[in-house]
Write a protein that holds these residues in place. Structure first.
Motif, short mmCIF file in Angstrom:
data_model
loop_
_atom_site.label_atom_id
_atom_site.label_comp_id
_atom_site.label_asym_id
_atom_site.label_seq_id
_atom_site.Cartn_x
_atom_site.Cartn_y
_atom_site.Cartn_z
N THR A 1 0.65 -1.06 0.12
CA THR A 1 -0.29 -0.03 0.10
C THR A 1 0.49 1.28 0.33
O THR A 1 1.89 1.56 -0.34
CB THR A 1 -0.73 0.39 1.27
N ASP A 2 0.23 2.96 0.29
CA ASP A 2 1.53 3.76 0.37
C ASP A 2 1.91 3.62 1.41
O ASP A 2 1.90 4.87 1.61
CB ASP A 2 0.30 4.77 0.30
N TYR B 1 0.12 1.41 11.34
CA TYR B 1 0.87 2.46 12.84
C TYR B 1 0.31 2.02 13.68
O TYR B 1 -0.93 2.02 13.87
CB TYR B 1 1.28 3.81 12.15
N ARG C 1 -1.43 10.07 9.01
CA ARG C 1 -1.56 10.52 8.23
C ARG C 1 -2.19 11.95 8.76
O ARG C 1 -2.35 13.76 9.00
CB ARG C 1 -2.46 10.77 6.61
P1 ADP Z 1 -4.42 1.14 -0.19
O1 ADP Z 1 -5.68 1.66 -1.65
O2 ADP Z 1 -3.54 0.12 -0.74
O3 ADP Z 1 -5.80 -0.45 -0.22
P2 ADP Z 1 -5.73 2.25 1.56
O4 ADP Z 1 -6.18 3.79 1.17
O5 ADP Z 1 -6.58 1.27 1.41
O6 ADP Z 1 -4.81 2.00 0.94
O7 ADP Z 1 -5.03 2.08 3.39
C1 ADP Z 1 -4.33 3.47 3.45
C2 ADP Z 1 -4.27 4.46 3.94
O8 ADP Z 1 -4.96 3.51 5.39
C3 ADP Z 1 -2.70 5.08 4.60
O9 ADP Z 1 -2.86 5.88 3.36
C4 ADP Z 1 -3.59 5.31 5.60
O10 ADP Z 1 -3.90 7.15 5.27
C5 ADP Z 1 -4.63 4.70 6.42
N1 ADP Z 1 -3.85 4.22 7.45
C6 ADP Z 1 -5.77 4.78 8.42
N2 ADP Z 1 -5.37 4.00 9.68
C7 ADP Z 1 -3.74 3.46 9.44
C8 ADP Z 1 -3.02 2.67 10.61
N3 ADP Z 1 -3.22 2.70 11.57
N4 ADP Z 1 -1.92 2.09 10.47
C9 ADP Z 1 -1.30 2.67 8.63
N5 ADP Z 1 -2.42 3.44 7.44
C10 ADP Z 1 -3.22 3.47 8.40
#
Ligand code: ADP
Ligand code: ASP
Ligand code: MG
Length: 411
Positions: free
Chosen positions: A173-174, A179, A184
């Motif tokens: 993912t990005d 975390y 963000r």
């Molecule tokens: P993808 O398109 O790869 O499925 P998502 O947008 O669904 O990605 O999920 C990744 C995003 O989840 C991150 O960019 C981040 O902003 C969000 N996120 C929310 N909570 C957490 C967390 N506890 N740890 C990491 N990322 C998180």
């Protein structure tokens, strides 16, 4: 030689350049001798764009047709990635959910996977091909296209890994892992090396969208080794594990989750008789609306106030149902509130530590944040607060529970 399922999310396949980068990465794994099944999402923004088109036709599009349409996003990316692999001399073939036969129930827009036919995939892998499968979609027993709910490609990845008994399911993912809270929102959030299935399930169900809830459920149920990694940066990512390590450094709280997806409804001046909760919530569940948190006040003057939360999308519907009930049971009034947010602290360490909830309440009090509702379980405490304080609350709790990353030099 390992069998690995690799899922790439929307931003990781968000442009032709990124798709080429993903192909390079898959090629490297292939050259290591691993068998690879890749699951991809639609290009970022595409699923929203498609839903937007449907909404121009109808505010509530027919779910079956919505699924026919939104599933096309993933059909584009599987073909592009397969082309990019073949261009690099890596034999590859793409399949939609229907072509694999990812059998689901018929709950359009939120279907559940019932069974996966692994025959075709195994034949391709044996022949040395990389298999690229469309995430987020399946087919029901009547041949209708279904989708698995937003973020559902994670679930496709884990379900395929379970069906194929893969050595690992890697969610690219990005961000470079899971975390302590959404990085963000809290720049001081820290990447976790490990998190238990149980904690990840709570985090996901309380609003952390990094993994779809059902993917974590699947991984726990079938014991699929699951890892979250950055698509284009090297690093260990986060492993979702079964063990609860007994270490001195085990933190009490592993993470903080939050969401803005709920709305609150209060019915006031309800005559306090046995069966009140049923009279109020029966018609709500009869209207197929899920209730999350519930608070009933102690009665005085023989009347009580009753408050509960529902998904924000269901708010108007729930208001209508509740106003009807209020008339029937002669309650005084109904009040709705969409300006709320839910913040939750999650951690298996809570089981062995007292006073976690009061530490949470103290941290919120110090910031002058009023708590409207509370709910607890063995490994989480959730509170409802006014939405405008959400980010402040998450940051304050992150600091109070000593989750902040150490400041880097110069900061
Ligand atoms: P993808 O398109 O790869 O499925 P998502 O947008 O669904 O990605 O999920 C990744 C995003 O989840 C991150 O960019 C981040 O902003 C969000 N996120 C929310 N909570 C957490 C967390 N506890 N740890 C990491 N990322 C998180
Ligand atoms: N493309 C779908 C969505 O945006 C599925 C996914 O990305 O996991 O929800
Ligand atoms: Mg996602």
């Amino acid at each position: 030689m390992a069998l690995i399922v690799q899922k790439f999310g929307g931003t990781s396949v968000g442009s032709i350049e990124r798709i080429e980068q993903v192909a390079e990465k898959v090629k490297k794994f292939r050259e290591n001798g691993d068998d690879i099944v890749v699951v991809v999402s639609a290009m970022s923004g595409e699923t929203n764009r498609l839903i937007g088109l449907a909404k121009q036709i109808s505010e509530q599009p027919v779910p079956r047709e919505l699924d026919v349409m939104v599933s096309t996003g993933e059909q584009v990316t599987i073909a592009l990635l397969a082309m990019a692999l073949i261009k690099r001399g890596v034999p590859a073939v793409s399949y939609t959910g229907n072509q694999v036969r990812i059998l689901t129930d018929s709950s359009f827009t939120k279907a559940r996977i019932l069974q996966i036919d692994d025959q075709k995939l195994r034949t391709d892998l044996k022949a040395g091909r990389v298999v690229v499968v469309a995430g987020f979609q399946g087919v029901d027993e009547h041949g209708n296209i279904t989708t698995l709910g937003r973020g559902g490609s994670d679930t496709t990845g884990v379900a395929l890994a379970a069906a194929l008994k893969a050595d690992e399911c890697q969610i690219y993912t990005d961000v470079d892992g899971v975390y302590t809270t959404d990085p963000r929102v809290v720049p001081k959030a820290r990447r976790l090396d490990k998190i238990t299935f149980e904690e990840m399930l709570e985090m996901a169900s309380l609003g952390s969208k990094v993994l779809q809830i059902r993917s974590v459920e699947f991984a726990g149920k079938y014991n699929v080794p699951l890892r979250v990694l950055h698509s284009f940066q090297e690093g260990p990512g986060t492993l979702i594990t079964i063990d609860e390590e007994e270490s001195m450094e085990q933190p009490i709280i592993s993470g903080i989750a939050f969401n803005r997806d709920e709305a609150k409804l209060t019915i006031r001046g309800v005559p306090d008789n046995p069966g009140v909760a049923f009279k109020i919530l029966g018609p709500i569940s009869g209207a197929n609306i899920e209730v999350d948190m519930i608070v009933q006040n102690i009665a005085h003057d023989n009347t009580t106030d009753f408050t509960f939360t529902v998904h924000r999308n269901d708010h108007l519907n729930a208001m209508r149902v509740l106003e009807n009930t209020a008339r029937e049971i002669s309650a005084r009034e109904v009040i709705g509130d969409t300006d709320i947010a839910k913040v939750s602290i999650v951690g298996v360490g809570m089981r062995s530590h007292a006073g976690v909830a009061s530490r949470m309440f103290e941290a919120l009090a110090k910031e002058g944040i009023n708590i409207q509702m509370i709910s607890t379980s063995e490994i989480k405490v959730s509170v409802v607060i006014e939405e405008k304080y959400l980010e402040l609350a998450v940051r304050a709790l992150h600091t109070a529970f000593e989750l902040d990353a150490p400041a880097r030099q110069g900061e």
